[in-house]
Write a protein that holds these residues in place. Sequence first.
Motif, PDB file in Angstrom:
ATOM      1  N   LYS A   1       0.817  -1.211   0.000  1.00  0.00           N
ATOM      2  CA  LYS A   1       0.000   0.000   0.000  1.00  0.00           C
ATOM      3  C   LYS A   1       0.856   1.268   0.000  1.00  0.00           C
ATOM      4  N   GLU A   2       1.971   1.223   0.671  1.00  0.00           N
ATOM      5  CA  GLU A   2       2.888   2.359   0.709  1.00  0.00           C
ATOM      6  C   GLU A   2       4.314   1.827   0.723  1.00  0.00           C
ATOM      7  N   MET A   3       5.220   2.601   0.147  1.00  0.00           N
ATOM      8  CA  MET A   3       6.633   2.242   0.184  1.00  0.00           C
ATOM      9  C   MET A   3       7.389   3.489   0.626  1.00  0.00           C
ATOM     10  N   ARG A   4       8.160   3.353   1.678  1.00  0.00           N
ATOM     11  CA  ARG A   4       8.868   4.500   2.235  1.00  0.00           C
ATOM     12  C   ARG A   4      10.138   4.030   2.912  1.00  0.00           C
ATOM     13  N   GLY A   5      10.760   4.861   3.726  1.00  0.00           N
ATOM     14  CA  GLY A   5      11.953   4.409   4.412  1.00  0.00           C
ATOM     15  C   GLY A   5      12.617   5.506   5.202  1.00  0.00           C
ATOM     16  N   HIS A   6      13.690   5.134   5.901  1.00  0.00           N
ATOM     17  CA  HIS A   6      14.421   6.091   6.739  1.00  0.00           C
ATOM     18  C   HIS A   6      15.795   6.365   6.171  1.00  0.00           C
ATOM     19  N   ILE A   7      16.292   7.553   6.470  1.00  0.00           N
ATOM     20  CA  ILE A   7      17.598   7.989   5.983  1.00  0.00           C
ATOM     21  C   ILE A   7      18.453   8.342   7.193  1.00  0.00           C
ATOM     22  N   GLU A   8      19.663   7.802   7.231  1.00  0.00           N
ATOM     23  CA  GLU A   8      20.600   8.151   8.308  1.00  0.00           C
ATOM     24  C   GLU A   8      21.957   8.460   7.697  1.00  0.00           C
ATOM     25  N   GLY A   9      22.532   9.572   8.082  1.00  0.00           N
ATOM     26  CA  GLY A   9      23.851   9.949   7.551  1.00  0.00           C
ATOM     27  C   GLY A   9      23.841  10.125   6.052  1.00  0.00           C
ATOM     28  N   GLY A  10      22.705  10.559   5.515  1.00  0.00           N
ATOM     29  CA  GLY A  10      22.613  10.815   4.078  1.00  0.00           C
ATOM     30  C   GLY A  10      22.431   9.564   3.242  1.00  0.00           C
ATOM     31  N   GLU A  11      22.196   8.407   3.902  1.00  0.00           N
ATOM     32  CA  GLU A  11      22.000   7.160   3.154  1.00  0.00           C
ATOM     33  C   GLU A  11      20.740   6.438   3.620  1.00  0.00           C
ATOM     34  N   VAL A  12      20.188   5.632   2.720  1.00  0.00           N
ATOM     35  CA  VAL A  12      18.998   4.858   3.056  1.00  0.00           C
ATOM     36  C   VAL A  12      19.318   3.865   4.165  1.00  0.00           C
ATOM     37  N   ALA A  13      18.616   3.974   5.291  1.00  0.00           N
ATOM     38  CA  ALA A  13      18.841   3.047   6.402  1.00  0.00           C
ATOM     39  C   ALA A  13      17.904   1.841   6.315  1.00  0.00           C
ATOM     40  N   HIS A  14      16.631   2.097   5.972  1.00  0.00           N
ATOM     41  CA  HIS A  14      15.656   1.013   5.842  1.00  0.00           C
ATOM     42  C   HIS A  14      14.694   1.315   4.705  1.00  0.00           C
ATOM     43  N   PHE A  15      14.286   0.270   4.010  1.00  0.00           N
ATOM     44  CA  PHE A  15      13.128   0.325   3.132  1.00  0.00           C
ATOM     45  C   PHE A  15      11.951  -0.184   3.948  1.00  0.00           C
ATOM     46  N   GLN A  16      10.844   0.545   3.926  1.00  0.00           N
ATOM     47  CA  GLN A  16       9.687   0.101   4.711  1.00  0.00           C
ATOM     48  C   GLN A  16       8.455  -0.027   3.803  1.00  0.00           C
ATOM     49  N   VAL A  17       7.701  -1.083   3.975  1.00  0.00           N
ATOM     50  CA  VAL A  17       6.461  -1.261   3.220  1.00  0.00           C
ATOM     51  C   VAL A  17       5.274  -1.365   4.173  1.00  0.00           C
ATOM     52  N   VAL A  18       4.156  -0.788   3.768  1.00  0.00           N
ATOM     53  CA  VAL A  18       2.902  -1.021   4.473  1.00  0.00           C
ATOM     54  C   VAL A  18       2.137  -2.047   3.646  1.00  0.00           C
ATOM     55  N   LEU A  19       1.835  -3.188   4.260  1.00  0.00           N
ATOM     56  CA  LEU A  19       1.224  -4.324   3.559  1.00  0.00           C
ATOM     57  C   LEU A  19      -0.202  -4.565   4.027  1.00  0.00           C
ATOM     58  N   ARG A  20      -1.083  -4.861   3.098  1.00  0.00           N
ATOM     59  CA  ARG A  20      -2.356  -5.483   3.430  1.00  0.00           C
ATOM     60  C   ARG A  20      -2.193  -6.971   3.131  1.00  0.00           C
ATOM     61  N   ILE A  21      -2.524  -7.815   4.104  1.00  0.00           N
ATOM     62  CA  ILE A  21      -2.360  -9.265   3.959  1.00  0.00           C
ATOM     63  C   ILE A  21      -3.701  -9.946   4.168  1.00  0.00           C
TER      64      ILE A  21
ATOM     65  N   LEU B   1      21.764  18.948   1.070  1.00  0.00           N
ATOM     66  CA  LEU B   1      20.900  19.096   2.234  1.00  0.00           C
ATOM     67  C   LEU B   1      21.399  18.232   3.373  1.00  0.00           C
ATOM     68  N   GLU B   2      21.341  18.776   4.583  1.00  0.00           N
ATOM     69  CA  GLU B   2      21.689  17.990   5.759  1.00  0.00           C
ATOM     70  C   GLU B   2      20.426  17.487   6.456  1.00  0.00           C
ATOM     71  N   ASN B   3      20.587  16.552   7.326  1.00  0.00           N
ATOM     72  CA  ASN B   3      19.495  16.121   8.192  1.00  0.00           C
ATOM     73  C   ASN B   3      18.325  15.490   7.454  1.00  0.00           C
ATOM     74  N   LEU B   4      18.618  14.773   6.364  1.00  0.00           N
ATOM     75  CA  LEU B   4      17.565  14.012   5.681  1.00  0.00           C
ATOM     76  C   LEU B   4      17.058  12.941   6.650  1.00  0.00           C
ATOM     77  N   ARG B   5      15.737  12.757   6.741  1.00  0.00           N
ATOM     78  CA  ARG B   5      15.173  11.824   7.718  1.00  0.00           C
ATOM     79  C   ARG B   5      14.397  10.651   7.120  1.00  0.00           C
ATOM     80  N   TRP B   6      13.603  10.896   6.118  1.00  0.00           N
ATOM     81  CA  TRP B   6      12.787   9.818   5.562  1.00  0.00           C
ATOM     82  C   TRP B   6      12.469  10.094   4.101  1.00  0.00           C
ATOM     83  N   PHE B   7      12.018   9.063   3.411  1.00  0.00           N
ATOM     84  CA  PHE B   7      11.558   9.214   2.033  1.00  0.00           C
ATOM     85  C   PHE B   7      10.276   8.411   1.871  1.00  0.00           C
ATOM     86  N   GLU B   8       9.563   8.745   0.823  1.00  0.00           N
ATOM     87  CA  GLU B   8       8.341   8.018   0.471  1.00  0.00           C
ATOM     88  C   GLU B   8       8.331   7.874  -1.048  1.00  0.00           C
ATOM     89  N   VAL B   9       8.051   6.680  -1.548  1.00  0.00           N
ATOM     90  CA  VAL B   9       7.996   6.459  -2.999  1.00  0.00           C
ATOM     91  C   VAL B   9       6.579   6.773  -3.465  1.00  0.00           C
TER      92      VAL B   9
END
Lengths: 70, 70, 70, 70, 70, 70, 70, 70, 70, 70, 70, 70
Positions: free
Chosen positions: I43-63, L34-42
């Motif tokens: 349903k949604e695809m998002r994620g977190h960024i730490e230190g300017g890099e992707v830390a996690h890919f996160q999905v919201v799922l309907r199951i 940009l500094e302090n990037l926190r999250w992204f959404e596709v």
Amino acid sequence: MDDHVYKIIELASSSSESVEDAIRKGVGRASETLENLRWFEVKEMRGHIEGGEVAHFQVVLRIGFTLNEG
Amino acid sequence: MDDHVYKIIELASSSSESVEDAIRKGVGRASETLENLRWFEVKEMRGHIEGGEVAHFQVVLRIGFTLNEG
Amino acid sequence: MDDHVYKIIELASSSSESVEDAIRKGVGRASETLENLRWFEVKEMRGHIEGGEVAHFQVVLRIGFTLNEG
Amino acid sequence: MDDHVYKIIELASSSSESVEDAIRKGVGRASETLENLRWFEVKEMRGHIEGGEVAHFQVVLRIGFTLNEG
Amino acid sequence: MDDHVYKIIELASSSSESVEDAIRKGVGRASETLENLRWFEVKEMRGHIEGGEVAHFQVVLRIGFTLNEG
Amino acid sequence: MDDHVYKIIELASSSSESVEDAIRKGVGRASETLENLRWFEVKEMRGHIEGGEVAHFQVVLRIGFTLNEG
Amino acid sequence: MDDHVYKIIELASSSSESVEDAIRKGVGRASETLENLRWFEVKEMRGHIEGGEVAHFQVVLRIGFTLNEG
Amino acid sequence: MDDHVYKIIELASSSSESVEDAIRKGVGRASETLENLRWFEVKEMRGHIEGGEVAHFQVVLRIGFTLNEG
Amino acid sequence: MDDHVYKIIELASSSSESVEDAIRKGVGRASETLENLRWFEVKEMRGHIEGGEVAHFQVVLRIGFTLNEG
Amino acid sequence: MDDHVYKIIELASSSSESVEDAIRKGVGRASETLENLRWFEVKEMRGHIEGGEVAHFQVVLRIGFTLNEG
Amino acid sequence: MDDHVYKIIELASSSSESVEDAIRKGVGRASETLENLRWFEVKEMRGHIEGGEVAHFQVVLRIGFTLNEG
Amino acid sequence: MDDHVYKIIELASSSSESVEDAIRKGVGRASETLENLRWFEVKEMRGHIEGGEVAHFQVVLRIGFTLNEG
């Protein structure tokens, strides 16, 4: 739409004449400060009414431009 | 868009010439029976085809008008 | 919109002049190979920018045509 | 869907029997006070539950009628 | 729809006969394990085809029930 | 939400104090000319800014009222 | 819904009797020229009104069929 | 929003005072039976009208809570 | 997708490696407590960024899983 | 909403007190670096939960400001 | 995205390995019978679960191809 | 997601390898300025086709970063 990274901004612009003219004004305004504009998308179309007649056509635009050139 | 209360109605109008003309017809028709029209929003854009050619451009409009004047 | 069955196809067409012209081009192209086109709906409106100016208006159209005649 | 201007209103109606019956009730109620009803669109479909069973099917309808006759 | 707190769950149920029957099956199944079901909303309507004919009508339902009674 | 037929209208109202106050103003204005108001739904929430501060909170409301009493 | 590739087409069909009958007509018409139809989805539900009564229920269907068999 | 798995539930809760109070009631009710609630999202905002005045503000909430702790 | 009744739940799960891995983690977690899982939808695809890099890919799922077996 | 061109930016801001306070904080922060802010729109409303209670209300705002003055 | 007319079709394809592989399979299947494919868009992402594990990732794709070459 | 104010920007980035790589390129490009990037959404997932094969996977990302640090 290729290997570049695009930034997308959002503008609202208007024209008393036509939807196309409102789009051209918004794109023209963006090109004063941004280079490498590539595409636009009309997100909303609306306008104002004065004295029972259409006073302005207004568009909300998403505009994409390249951040890096290959 | 200030302290007034607006009522919002929905109309569909059409024109064989242009989208702008279809919008103007809808706004013009609304102004025959309603005062204080303030804004419109184009919700859908569609049309009819006859003999392989566009016969009418049709818009579905939301039109806002003030119920009370300050 | 009556007892017929309609097939709905999707086209994207563009014009350097206007939104209406882009719609007419798409409908005209569809009518080269399909008969009994009945209606269209504008699903997206967008375009390209070259040299800081609108190069094309592009529309994504849903077009309906009758599969059977009563 | 031709050169007329349509007004579009929104109704919610319900039936303990079927979705179609709920639609017919809403259209029937609208036709008591409005002439020239032309089309409807089902925007939402929902209902109530009593004692673990469906008590009513409810539809939210958009109904279009002509404001002017050519 | 008053001062209670409702929990909302989502079910998909189907019927070879009708949309209403699919809704009733889903509500009936929910009422086997949950008390105080209050309303439902049809979120999607779809189905399966076998041998060129509709085999099942399927609905995705949101169903609300009270968590606390006043 | 039972066997009645509801008409649904759309209003925009605003308040310099709060979202709730904007809702109450819209409902209050509707109740001056309509009886049997039953529910509302907030469709959009927006507002105006003056001098860098929020001047008004504005809500677009759908309001339902019964057309017939059982 | 397994390892096949499905093509999805869109049809609008109608019936003076019921939503289910409109769906069955659309699926039946599609099966005259396409094999391996698998599922459908009701995207819109609408209809026509004549003389203050529902004349047709119309559905817009997405229909999926397999392009390759494993 | 990190490496945990969240379950997301949906509640509707209401308050005669404010939107915030309705949210707090829904979250409070969820916390009676669930631990590790993390976030909520307001999906719909609506309410009831009695005697021409707002009787309740109602929110439909999605609430996320962690299923596993790292 | 046949005559069963399905319950649909919603989960959010994440992975530092890939979207597919995030989906598999969510499905794996659900299968620890639920039997007869049948399908999922992202349903949604998002994620977190730490230190300017992707830390996690996160999905919201309907199951979806079957409540009854035929 | 007249002949100006507006730029629209997106902010997320939060408050432990109320939705209105979260909106005011976001608008206040924007006004530190931008002049001529004109309107805002609340796109999402959500928040965080700590210890079973609402810790913050968070809003995602679209904020429009004029790029040119007539 | 220039002066051509594009036709847009919709396919669903799947892969037991990855989302990207499911996309490539759908595009590859389309290219067996269609020339001049230009772009795709992922409209839905879902999949099947067997034995508590992801069996397939499935994507619903819109694929555009040119009808006329300049 | 706490008491900070976030600005949200929108980027489109692409990769010939994978969706994850396209996301990482977009985030990496944003972190250059940009500094302090926190999250992204596709927000959208699409791509280009050349010679009947996927040439690029493209994602449209919303990226949030903190404007103020507590």
